[in-house]
Scaffold this motif. Structure first.
Motif, short mmCIF file in Angstrom:
data_model
loop_
_atom_site.label_atom_id
_atom_site.label_comp_id
_atom_site.label_asym_id
_atom_site.label_seq_id
_atom_site.Cartn_x
_atom_site.Cartn_y
_atom_site.Cartn_z
N GLU A 84 0.83 -1.20 0.00
CA GLU A 84 0.00 0.00 0.00
C GLU A 84 0.87 1.26 0.00
O GLU A 84 0.97 1.98 1.00
N PRO A 85 1.54 1.55 -1.13
CA PRO A 85 2.33 2.77 -1.24
C PRO A 85 1.42 4.00 -1.30
O PRO A 85 0.18 3.87 -1.25
N ILE A 86 2.00 5.15 -1.44
CA ILE A 86 1.22 6.37 -1.50
C ILE A 86 0.29 6.36 -2.71
O ILE A 86 0.62 5.78 -3.76
N ASP A 87 -0.89 6.94 -2.57
CA ASP A 87 -1.83 7.01 -3.69
C ASP A 87 -1.28 7.92 -4.78
O ASP A 87 -0.87 9.06 -4.51
N GLN A 88 -1.28 7.42 -6.01
CA GLN A 88 -0.75 8.21 -7.12
C GLN A 88 -1.54 9.49 -7.33
O GLN A 88 -1.00 10.50 -7.79
N ASP A 89 -2.83 9.47 -7.00
CA ASP A 89 -3.65 10.64 -7.33
C ASP A 89 -3.47 11.81 -6.36
O ASP A 89 -4.15 12.83 -6.50
N VAL A 90 -2.53 11.70 -5.39
CA VAL A 90 -2.23 12.88 -4.58
C VAL A 90 -1.25 13.80 -5.29
O VAL A 90 -0.98 14.91 -4.81
N PHE A 91 -0.72 13.34 -6.43
CA PHE A 91 0.22 14.16 -7.19
C PHE A 91 -0.46 14.74 -8.42
O PHE A 91 -1.20 14.03 -9.12
#
Length: 252
Positions: A84-91
């Motif tokens: 569960e890495p960081i959500d891509q859609d926060v970038f």
């Protein structure tokens, strides 16, 4: 740089989706973490590769394979975020909501102190599993580079360490390092003044360090933000991993 301060370059881009790559290693559980293992299991040298916030991406796995092939070392890439890495859609982090989600991730799953404990646990269990290993190194990408900086001070269990496009530079950490450290900067790993201060600290801390600035490369060019369909990025990606391999061959 204070731990609460994010480098704008860290916040600007998502990971790059790459073409098909067939890993050369395999996965196994080490210290409770799914760990990509590549290189000879009978090697007397081992390197723990600590990824960036995007987790087990193709570019990082490919880098691990390249590092193992060039050093003849065992390379381990633990999945600290447990799938569960960081959500891509926060970038890009261009809204308060995205920044809040990123902050929550960085203070929970990506907490640096917990990461240090996890790295040490991996090393301890791997030392028993791969009993021929005599010397250990650690190499980190962005977030992982902060972790390698934290484990390179007094009492370190590693013989050499390093980072590419480091995250959250703290000059005092460079000053306290007790082992050779390799630092490959991109053009945007902080302000020029921050990178200059970190470079000066590494050059003056009494260790046989390697510092180089890839002035034509973006933050993340050796990790999940590497565009391996771009000729210039591929060239510098390969150069970077080859340079890291030479560093570890010298110091492990």
């Amino acid at each position: 740089m204070a731990d609460s301060t994010l480098n704008p370059a860290c916040c600007a881009r998502t990971a790059v989706v790459t073409g098909t790559y067939t890993p050369k290693g395999a996965y196994e559980e080490i210290a409770g973490l799914n760990t990509y293992t590549t290189g000879p299991t009978t090697s007397t040298h081992a390197i723990i590769l600590i990824y960036d916030v995007f987790g087990l991406t193709s570019q990082t796995i490919q880098g691990a394979d390249r590092l193992a092939a060039a050093t003849s070392a065992l390379v381990l890439v633990p999945d600290f975020f447990k799938g569960e890495p960081i959500d891509q859609d926060v970038f890009p982090m261009d809204t308060d909501e995205k920044k809040a989600r990123a902050t929550k991730f960085m203070t929970t799953k990506a907490d640096f102190r917990e990461a240090v404990s996890a790295v040490l646990a991996v090393r301890k269990e791997a030392e028993e599993k791969f009993s021929r290993v005599e010397s250990w190194g650690a190499f980190g990408l962005c977030w992982g580079g902060k972790v390698t900086a934290l484990i390179s001070g007094e009492g370190t269990l590693f013989k050499a360490a390093g980072t590419a496009h480091p995250g959250r530079l703290a000059t005092e950490e460079a000053e306290r390092m007790m082992i050779p450290y390799c630092c490959l900067f991109s053009k945007e790993d902080g302000t020029p003044e921050q990178m200059d201060a970190y470079t000066k600290a590494l050059k003056n801390n009494g260790q046989d360090n390697l510092v180089e600035r890839y002035s034509n490369m973006h933050h993340g060019w050796m990790g999940a933000r590497a565009n391996l369909e771009d000729e210039d990025n591929v060239k510098e990606y390969e150069k970077g991993y080859d340079q890291v391999a030479s560093f570890f061959k010298k110091h492990l």
